[in-house]
Write a protein that holds these residues in place. Sequence first.
Motif, PDB file in Angstrom:
ATOM      1  N   UNK A  72      21.720  -0.605  -7.391  1.00 54.67           N
ATOM      2  CA  UNK A  72      23.138  -0.249  -7.476  1.00 54.67           C
ATOM      3  C   UNK A  72      23.272   1.232  -7.813  1.00 54.67           C
ATOM      4  N   UNK A  73      24.388   1.836  -7.421  1.00 53.83           N
ATOM      5  CA  UNK A  73      24.638   3.225  -7.813  1.00 53.83           C
ATOM      6  C   UNK A  73      24.887   3.316  -9.320  1.00 53.83           C
ATOM      7  N   UNK A  74      24.767   4.514  -9.844  1.00 52.00           N
ATOM      8  CA  UNK A  74      25.118   4.756 -11.238  1.00 52.00           C
ATOM      9  C   UNK A  74      26.631   4.685 -11.405  1.00 52.00           C
ATOM     10  N   UNK A  75      27.092   4.036 -12.463  1.00 48.54           N
ATOM     11  CA  UNK A  75      28.527   3.968 -12.747  1.00 48.54           C
ATOM     12  C   UNK A  75      28.995   5.149 -13.584  1.00 48.54           C
ATOM     13  N   UNK A  76      28.090   5.693 -14.417  1.00 53.32           N
ATOM     14  CA  UNK A  76      28.448   6.825 -15.269  1.00 53.32           C
ATOM     15  C   UNK A  76      27.207   7.679 -15.491  1.00 53.32           C
TER      16      UNK A  76
ATOM     17  N   UNK B 108      22.177  12.816 -10.649  1.00 54.95           N
ATOM     18  CA  UNK B 108      22.573  12.268  -9.356  1.00 54.95           C
ATOM     19  C   UNK B 108      23.005  10.815  -9.526  1.00 54.95           C
ATOM     20  N   UNK B 109      24.217  10.501  -9.040  1.00 53.32           N
ATOM     21  CA  UNK B 109      24.776   9.158  -9.204  1.00 53.32           C
ATOM     22  C   UNK B 109      24.351   8.206  -8.088  1.00 53.32           C
ATOM     23  N   UNK B 110      24.189   8.689  -6.883  1.00 55.64           N
ATOM     24  CA  UNK B 110      23.749   7.832  -5.784  1.00 55.64           C
ATOM     25  C   UNK B 110      24.780   6.835  -5.316  1.00 55.64           C
ATOM     26  N   UNK B 111      26.049   7.260  -5.175  1.00 55.89           N
ATOM     27  CA  UNK B 111      27.087   6.354  -4.678  1.00 55.89           C
ATOM     28  C   UNK B 111      26.839   5.942  -3.239  1.00 55.89           C
ATOM     29  N   UNK B 112      27.581   4.942  -2.772  1.00 57.64           N
ATOM     30  CA  UNK B 112      27.360   4.429  -1.416  1.00 57.64           C
ATOM     31  C   UNK B 112      27.961   5.356  -0.358  1.00 57.64           C
ATOM     32  N   UNK B 113      29.279   5.568  -0.391  1.00 56.33           N
ATOM     33  CA  UNK B 113      29.933   6.456   0.569  1.00 56.33           C
ATOM     34  C   UNK B 113      30.342   7.785  -0.063  1.00 56.33           C
ATOM     35  N   UNK B 114      29.853   8.033  -1.245  1.00 58.00           N
ATOM     36  CA  UNK B 114      30.125   9.297  -1.918  1.00 58.00           C
ATOM     37  C   UNK B 114      28.970   9.603  -2.851  1.00 58.00           C
ATOM     38  N   UNK B 115      28.925  10.833  -3.254  1.00 56.83           N
ATOM     39  CA  UNK B 115      27.874  11.266  -4.174  1.00 56.83           C
ATOM     40  C   UNK B 115      28.471  12.203  -5.204  1.00 56.83           C
ATOM     41  N   UNK B 116      28.011  12.063  -6.447  1.00 62.45           N
ATOM     42  CA  UNK B 116      28.394  12.995  -7.494  1.00 62.45           C
ATOM     43  C   UNK B 116      27.132  13.653  -8.021  1.00 62.45           C
ATOM     44  N   UNK B 117      27.146  14.981  -8.044  1.00 62.43           N
ATOM     45  CA  UNK B 117      26.045  15.764  -8.581  1.00 62.43           C
ATOM     46  C   UNK B 117      26.574  16.586  -9.752  1.00 62.43           C
ATOM     47  N   UNK B 118      26.029  16.374 -10.946  1.00 61.91           N
ATOM     48  CA  UNK B 118      26.451  17.119 -12.137  1.00 61.91           C
ATOM     49  C   UNK B 118      25.411  18.195 -12.444  1.00 61.91           C
ATOM     50  N   UNK B 119      25.867  19.446 -12.491  1.00 62.05           N
ATOM     51  CA  UNK B 119      24.957  20.585 -12.587  1.00 62.05           C
ATOM     52  C   UNK B 119      24.946  21.208 -13.980  1.00 62.05           C
TER      53      UNK B 119
END
Length: 738
Positions: free
Chosen positions: A8-12, A28-39
């Motif tokens: 599963x993707x990361x929720x937080x 890296x969150x690894x969402x399905x149709x989106x991705x969040x990268x926190x720098x």
Amino acid sequence: MHKLWFQKPARHWREALPIGNGFTGVMIYGGTNSEKLCFNDGTLWSGYPKDYNSERSFQNLSKVRELIFDGKNKEADLLIQKELCGFYSEAFMPVGEAKIKISSTDASDYFRELDLSNGIHTVSTQGVLREAFASNPKNVVVYSIKTESPVNVSVKMKSKLRAKTSTEGNMLFLTGRAPDYAAPNYVRSELFPIKYNENKGMAFALGMAADTDGKIIESGRKISIKGARVITLYFVTETGFENFDKMPVTDTGLIKQKCFKRLSEIRKCKYEELKEEHIADFSSLFFRQSISLNCESDLPTDKLLQAAKTGADIRALCELFYNYGKYMTISASRPGGQAMNLQGIWNNSVRPPWSSNYTVNINTQMNYWGASSCALDECIEPLLQMVWETVQNGKRTAEINYGCSGFACNHNVDIWRKTSPVKGTPNYMLEPLCGVWLANEVYAHYKNGALQNYREKVAEITEEAARFAADYLVFHNGAYVVCPSPSPENCFSKNGSTCYMDYASAFDMGLVKQAFLNALEISPDEELKADIKKKLEKAAPFTEGKNGINEWHTDYPTPEKGHRHFSPLYAFYPAKLIGYHTDAEQAEWVKRLFKYRLDNSGQHIGWSAAWAICLAARLRDAKTAEKVTRDFLCNSVFKNLFCVHPPYYFQIDGNLGYVAGLNEMLITEENGVIELLPALPDKWKSGEVKNIIVNGASISFAWEKGTVTKIESDKPIIIRKTHVSDKIIKSETVTEEC
């Protein structure tokens, strides 16, 4: 076991997975149709160089000592808190985040993985493969999307700091400035804990460029890509940090142009070549040394954790957690970058836990305990540089605050190398010998074979620590003692009051004695060595109380029996002043206080558990080492295996301290004699260690049924016969102790 993977993707943030190149860190969150990268960028901190040294401290130091020697500890505490205090450190800041949206794709067959051996993060769904890595050779973060059918992608950026986004030359930029000041998260009294009012905070930028077979479109504050099957996104960070003693650049335009220039060059590179170069670089460090417990698991990482909580075999998880610690070190600490702070190089808060600073009464040192044993010499260079810079500022603190030569450093350090005390209760606010601990840690790595090309810096750091320790000692009742002297963050009861400061704590006296021995080995300064020899001979000895080694100069009762700090045991671990075999009586004192602390502890704190594993291992207590390990893994890690500090904070020290703990369970050394499997749990019947470093020797060995069957070393070593097979196969460089 060197792969974390999830279904599963990361929720937080605490479920996301980290990558880093020693300069830029990304979650890296690894969402399905989106991705969040926190720098993050290792140099982005609040504030600028500030001087909190105070002559009032030295003016009141003699009175504090007089009060303590007269038994008026409570009065001394109040005077310290009023006159010997300083101000808070600055805080490590998040840069911002990138949000990547991918047009509708099939999210079935979801899989995300972090390969610890090569630093590649992968997200796979039906028809889509995404890979990410942080290249140290090119200092760039690369995010690749490959699809079977054309997709549309958009990228936006935002920050928790004051910032704005813009586009230029088909590139996307986030630019802003850090605060002038950020109060620690535990300070609740300030009306404006985040301040931008001086306009002195450093500028920063996050830049992104794309390479694709689709069409790139600039649209306001985002970049869109249409009809693409192959997309490679390049991310770089820049800040206005110049040096620890220089004002930062505040012009965001200049920092943005640095990003623009770097991205223009990186665009010329090919993805596969970047990836190949990154893997070669990362894997060369990861595979220098290895440990195998001969246990594999096909469970996802979160389920592997859950299985441990139900009593399952933890060997696979132990091996994975160990490799994760090595991975974090390689990802967060590289030459030219900053040393790992409380969160390494990953933080998502403007007011992070304890400012995500360098907490140098244990945590920063623990970050590196296992590094030289794991042959990660290069990764220790940022620590050396950080300590050397701390020495430069600490000389003024030693002189102004304490009237001493050498260098002093208290509880909290930041990127500006703050060395004066913070505010608060004396048992954590005032600890000028924390710099001595930093110096001792650097020397320990040098003695273990690392930092050999930096001998002059190591010697300077060691000498300056010894000078301060020698000057800070006072002669009392026939012995040299440290006064005032805490046992970090602990307290004791006296005359119906809770007190914090005494004299000659076991912690401080251990620091001083170790610093003196180090200086005697490396320093050419005969005058210094003559002074410390004299004081070492008359330094206050460790003493025994009813629960083991005395924490302070006498046996005070302590309100918190299971205190999280094992500071009184510093002389036993990580120092080697008290030997398990050579100082049996004092080692027994250590064992008793260690057991007393554990028996009365109800907390599950990652770094404390890691230290407990190290201590249990050096005490040759396999059962306790195994029990604490299981408790640690079951109670003190998040799903992404980040270490937990209650209530829900991430601190990296537990992850990295565990590396040292497992090393100590499998191999230890005392007075030049190496002991194998000193604390091997009964269920760990077989395994193998390759190229672990002890006193500069690279040692490999294997065991079966709890007995070492094979050992080799690239340099001459002496081993104890304990846990060694009568038919052991060994190289000519290995000698068994008579």
